[in-house]
Enzyme design. Structure first.
Site: not given
Length: 511
Positions: A267-268
Site C-alpha cells: 500500500k506504500r
RNA sequence: GGCCCGUUCGUCUAUCGGCUAGGACAUCUCCCUUUCACGGAGGAAAGACGGGUUCGAUUCCCGUACGGGCUACCA
C-alpha cells in the site's frame, strides 16, 4: 460430478483495506466456481482478537459486491457451515490439536517468547541466519518431547502457557499437485515445527485452514504464492487428520508486483506513486488515515475486474475486454500464469476508458452526479447531465474527468481565457458576433442550424470561419477544450449561449 | 544462509518444436479534427546466459545468473 465448493479466506487487519491481490484471488476463485457451477464461499476470519476491526467484514463484502463478486456463502450472508468466526469455533481446533498430540504427530511447547528469541540468537550464524524450531533443535527446547513426564505435569499444573507444535517428520518428501504449477515436492526436513495452536487457545492459520476446509467441504482453494512454502505443513495435516483423498485442490496464484523496481505491491507503493491499491477506500481506525480505493478514484467496477483478470490470466487470444459473464465463460485455470505481474496504472486507466465508452451512460450517471455534488455543483437537470456525458465520454479516463470535461454546461465559466483571442480581436469580429447573436433568436435551436447560420454570416461579412471558431469556444467554454462548439451551444440552450457570448463581448470591450 | 517459485519488447502478454517472434499499454511520427481529446496509419522496441536433446529450439532437459516468496504464538 462432485460438489464444487471454492473458498477464499480473508483476515481483515486494521492497517489495510482490500488490496489488489486480495480482490484478484477472490475473482479467480469466483470465476472458477461459477465456471464449474460450484459454490463460491467467502471466509472472513477474526484470527486475532486484538487486531480484529468492527466493520471490516462488511467492508470486505462491500468491496466484493461492488466488483460483482457475490458469494453464495459468507460470514455475513451466512450459509449452512457456520459458525464462521474462528473465535466461535475454538473448541473444534482444540479437538483436532489434541488428536494430533494423542497420535504423536504434535507436541506441547512451553518455551516463552524470550526463550525463543534467545534460541534464535544463539544458533544464528552466517550460514543459518534464521534457525528453525525443528527436528535438530526441538530436543534442546522446553517441550513435551524433551521434558520428563513429571516436569510436564508440573508445568501443566502451574498453568504454564504452552503452544501446540506439529512434529515434522525427519525426512519425508511431501508431494502434491498444484492446479497452476503442476507437481511440487518438498522435504519435511526443511520445514520447522509450526505452531498449530497458540497459547490463547486460538489456532494459527495452518491448523485453521485445514480444519475449516474439511468441515466446510471445500473442494478447491486458491491463495497467493506466498503460501507455497507452508503448503507441506497443510498437506501433512490433511494426511494426519482427514486423509489426502478429501484434501481440496490447491492453486497458488502469482503475486502482483510493484510497478517500479521489484517486490510485492504494497500500500506504500500506492501512496508513493499516486495510485490506489484498494478496491474501495479504507480508514485505518487507529490513525484515521483514509486511503482512496479504485471506486473513489472514478473507476468502474467492470474495468477494475477486467484489469485484474488480465493481470495473470488471458484467454490465449488478443482479446482484452471482458465482462464478468464473459470472464466466467472464457476462464480456464490452466491459463493462469506462473510468474508475478507488475501493476501498471496507465493500463488500468485504459481499461476504465474502454468501459466508459462501452457502457451506456446510464450505468454510471448516478456516480457522475455524485461527483458533481461533491464538487459543490449540484446538477438539477439529470437529462442534461446525461447528454453532457455522452458528449464528453470520449475524453474521459476516470469518472472524475466528467466533471473537468463537462462542468461548464452547468456553471458559467468564471475564468474566460480572453488572452488567447484578444490579440487577434477586431472590430469586424465584434460586429460578426453581434449579428450572430441577433440572428440566433430566430434560428432553429440545433447544432447544425447554428453552424450553417454561423458560416453564412461569416461568408457575408467576409471573415474566415477559422478566425471565429476559437473566440466562440472561449465565449462558451472559457478555454480551449471540449467537444464541438455547436453541440455545446445546443445543449447550453439559447438563453445561456446568448448570455455567455454577450458577457465575453463586454469583457473584450473593456480590454 | 537454506528451501521453494519464477524469467519473451520499458510494462501486461501470445506462441503448447518450424518464427519474417503477434497483440495491448506507454513512447515516437504522420493523418483526421478551424479547440482538447477520441479515432486511423505507421515506427522503434523482446526470447537472461551456457550446455545438451533434435533435421530444427523462445518452446523440452540440465546447469549458471538474476528476480521474487518463505524462513513469527501474522496471515
Amino acid at each position: 460430478m462432485e460438489n464444487i465448493n471454492v473458498r477464499v479466506r480473508f483476515a481483515p487487519s486494521p492497517t489495510g483495506g482490500l488490496h489488489l491481490g486480495g480482490v484478484r484471488t477472490a475473482l479467480f476463485n469466483y470465476l472458477f466456481a461459477k465456471k464449474n457451477n460450484g459454490k463460491f464461499i467467502v471466509r472472513i476470519e477474526d484470527t486475532d482478537q486484538t487486531r480484529f476491526v468492527a466493520g471490516a467484514e462488511a467492508y470486505l463484502l462491500n468491496c466484493l459486491e461492488w466488483c460483482g463478486i457475490v458469494p453464495d456463502e459468507s460470514t455475513i450472508h451466512s450459509g449452512n457451515h457456520g459458525p464462521y468466526r474462528q473465535s466461535e469455533r475454538k473448541e473444534l481446533y482444540q479437538k483436532y490439536a489434541q488428536q494430533l498430540i494423542d497420535e504423536g504427530k504434535a507436541y506441547l511447547a512451553f518455551d516463552t517468547p524470550e526463550e525463543l528469541s534467545e534460541m534464535r540468537e544463539k544458533f544464528k550464524s552466517a550460514e543459518n541466519p534464521s534457525p528453525q524450531y525443528n527436528a535438530a533443535l526441538r530436543m534442546q527446547m522446553r517441550n513435551s518431547l524433551s521434558l520428563s513426564d513429571a516436569d510436564i505435569k508440573q508445568l501443566l499444573a502451574d498453568k504454564t502457557p504452552y503452544v501446540v507444535r506439529i512434529k515434522m517428520p525427519e525426512n519425508e518428501t511431501v508431494v502434491f499437485t498444484d492446479m497452476i504449477r503442476g507437481k511440487l515436492s518438498f522435504s519435511t526436513a526443511l520445514c520447522d515445527d509450526k505452531v498449530l495452536l497458540k497459547a490463547d487457545g486460538m489456532p494459527t492459520y495452518h491448523l485453521a485452514v485445514v480444519a475449516d476446509d474439511y468441515l466446510m467441504e471445500i473442494s478447491h482453494a486458491f491463495r497467493g504464492e506466498e503460501w507455497l512454502p507452508s503448503a507441506p505443513v497443510h498437506i501433512l495435516l490433511w494426511k494426519y487428520l482427514f486423509g489426502l483423498d478429501k484434501m481440496p485442490q490447491w492453486a497458488h496464484l502469482p503475486l502482483i508486483l510493484k510497478p517500479d523496481g521489484n517486490g510485492k505491491l504494497s500500500k506504500r507503493d500506492g501512496e508513493r506513486l499516486g495510485f490506489p491499491v484498494f478496491a474501495m477506500n479504507w480508514t485505518d481506525p487507529a490513525t484515521q488515515h483514509t486511503m482512496d480505493g479504485f471506486k473513489e478514484r472514478g473507476f468502474l467496477p467492470q474495468a477494475f475486474v477486467n484489469m485484474l483478470a488480465m493481470l495473470g490470466w488471458n484467454d490465449g487470444t488478443d482479446r482484452e475486454i471482458f465482462s464478468m459473464d464473459e470472464l466466467i465463460e472464457a476462464f480456464s485455470i490452466e491459463r493462469i500464469h506462473k510468474s508475478g505481474a507488475k501493476f501498471d496504472y496507465e493500463k488500468a486507466k485504459w481499461f476504465n476508458h474502454q468501459w466508459i465508452l462501452r457502457l451506456p451512460t446510464d450505468a454510471y450517471l448516478t456516480e457522475v452526479d455524485e461527483i458533481f455534488n461533491k464538487k459543490g455543483m449540484p446538477v438539477r437537470d439529470i437529462e442534461k447531465l446525461k447528454h453532457a456525458c455522452q458528449l464528453v465520454k470520449d475524453r474521459c479516463t476516470s469518472l472524475h474527468d466528467f466533471y473537468d470535461q463537462a462542468f461548464f454546461f452547468f456553471k458559467t465559466p468564471t475564468n474566460i481565457d480572453t488572452a488567447s483571442i484578444k490579440e487577434k480581436w477586431t472590430e469586424h469580429k465584434r460586429i460578426f458576433f453581434e449579428t450572430f447573436l441577433d440572428k440566433l433568436t430566430t434560428v432553429e435551436w440545433s447544432a447544425t442550424a447554428m453552424e450553417a447560420l454561423f458560416k453564412t454570416i461569416a461568408a457575408d461579412q467576409n471573415i474566415k470561419v477559422g478566425e471565429l471558431m476559437l473566440p466562440l469556444r472561449i465565449m462558451l467554454v472559457g478555454s480551449k477544450f471540449g467537444p464541438g462548439v455547436f453541440a455545446i451551444a445546443e445543449l447550453l440552450g439559447k438563453e445561456e449561449t446568448t448570455k455567455r457570448i454577450q458577457t465575453t463581448l463586454q469583457l473584450l470591450e473593456v480590454i
